[in-house]
Design an enzyme around this catalytic site. Structure first.
Site, PDB file in Angstrom:
ATOM      1  N   ALA A 187       0.823  -1.208   0.000  1.00 56.93           N
ATOM      2  CA  ALA A 187       0.000   0.000   0.000  1.00 56.93           C
ATOM      3  C   ALA A 187       0.857   1.258   0.000  1.00 56.93           C
ATOM      4  O   ALA A 187       0.516   2.263  -0.638  1.00 56.93           O
ATOM      5  CB  ALA A 187      -0.930  -0.010   1.217  1.00 56.93           C
ATOM      6  N   LYS A 196       2.354 -16.725   1.694  1.00 55.90           N
ATOM      7  CA  LYS A 196       3.638 -16.023   1.632  1.00 55.90           C
ATOM      8  C   LYS A 196       3.914 -15.245   2.905  1.00 55.90           C
ATOM      9  O   LYS A 196       5.073 -14.976   3.244  1.00 55.90           O
ATOM     10  CB  LYS A 196       3.702 -15.120   0.396  1.00 55.90           C
ATOM     11  CG  LYS A 196       2.566 -14.107   0.280  1.00 55.90           C
ATOM     12  CD  LYS A 196       2.800 -12.807   0.998  1.00 55.90           C
ATOM     13  CE  LYS A 196       1.584 -11.923   0.931  1.00 55.90           C
ATOM     14  NZ  LYS A 196       1.764 -10.623   1.587  1.00 55.90           N
TER      15      LYS A 196
END
Length: 348
Positions: free
Chosen positions: A143, A194
């Site tokens: 982000a 992940k």
């Protein structure tokens, strides 16, 4: 009323970054937060100070604590809530969500209690939406960089091609390239799993290990992500793409990664509770490690890195001991651990 109206649920860092992207794509965007004071601050200052600092919000973005206000007239809806909150947010959204809206989620994790993927959770709660039209967005996308319009590439997946293409049209921009993929399971699993390896990468760095250790961790981590992913119905090729190796690399090596930062503090000897309090934001990898360890046991999938991280996080095993256990495992062939859809594809 504008025909290009979008809603983003909730007003965290990724939600705010995606709202900024949609505003650049000429959508009028309403960002929902459960906190009235946060909505008021965002509208007054044109900034989401807690999550995106001094970044100025587009005039096209409005914040609200009213779900009805957020969703009324929205033709595109993005869920960006943490995994543990997605069901509740979807439940609140259901009465106001247009059945024709394109629904995209950008959450990387499992529901902790049920170990369900987010599209499963959304399908159970958003009963007016055809499950085949639910879209997941994933890939190497921090982000902090997206909101600065740094070039970013992601993948969107849905069971129905038309839904994936519609999401692609909504999101794609000069700085945000979007690919489509039919493998919803693989894309969701890659994005969730992940985070476990990113915790391990941070822990490795916190212990003072070098590049050799991190390269091994990423490579072997990808192997076990793919093993479980294929066992749960994902396509092996997905884990070689943006939602797999792409997201794995960025999350394990970036200063923006919450999971890496949390792992680094663990490697320096800080207890888990202190780490989580210091972070102040959700660290998805912690809950995901617990859920994934249970899934690996249920499906009899070997995931030694996940297993040892589970021991560090939830059984108070010292990180150095966990490393020793990994390095001391029985000898094996690397080729036997590369996940394929069928073992018969190999000729040894």
């Amino acid at each position: 009323m504008s025909l290009r109206r979008a809603a983003v649920l909730v007003a965290g860092s990724m939600g705010t970054a995606l709202a900024s992207l949609l505003a650049d794509n000429e959508y009028d965007v309403t960002v929902w937060t459960r906190k009235e004071e946060q909505a008021e601050q965002m509208n007054r200052e044109r900034k989401n100070r807690k999550y995106t600092g001094d970044f100025g919000l587009s005039e096209r973005i409005t914040a609200t604590a009213s779900m009805e206000t957020a969703l009324t007239g929205a033709t595109a809806v993005i869920f960006a809530a943490p995994s543990h909150a997605t069901r509740e947010v979807a439940r609140l959204a259901r009465p106001f969500l247009d059945s024709d809206a394109i629904v995209i989620h950008a959450t990387k994790g499992f529901e902790p209690e049920t170990m369900k993927r987010m599209t499963k959770v959304l399908a159970e709660e958003l009963t007016q939406i055809d499950p085949g039209r639910l879209v997941v967005m994933s890939g190497p996308c921090h982000a902090e960089e997206l909101i600065q319009r740094s070039p970013t590439t992601v993948v969107v997946a849905a069971d129905q091609l038309e839904a994936a293409q519609r999401a692609q049209d909504v999101l794609i921009s000069p700085y945000f390239r979007v690919y489509t993929n039919p493998d919803v399971t693989g894309v969701e699993l890659g994005g969730a799993l992940k985070n476990i390896i990113a915790l391990g990468a941070g822990l490795s760095d916190g212990l003072g290990f070098g590049d050799n250790a991190k390269a091994a961790l990423l490579t072997r981590g990808l192997a076990e992500i793919a093993r479980l992913g294929v066992a749960l119905g994902g396509n092996a090729l997905t884990f070689a793409g943006l939602a797999g190796v792409g997201d794995l690399v960025v999350t394990c090596t970036s200063k923006h990664s919450r999971n890496w930062r949390a792992g680094y503090m663990l490697g320096q000897g800080k207890p888990l509770q202190e780490v989580l309090e210091t972070m102040g934001m959700v660290v998805e990898g912690v809950k995901t490690t617990k859920a994934t360890y249970s899934l690996s046991q249920q499906h009899e999938v070997s995931m030694p890195i996940t297993e040892q991280l589970h021991e560090v996080l939830f059984a108070s095993v010292e990180p150095q001991i966990a490393v020793g256990r990994l390095m001391g495992r029985l000898r094996t062939h690397e080729i036997e651990d590369i996940a394929l859809e069928s073992a018969e594809k190999w000729t040894l």
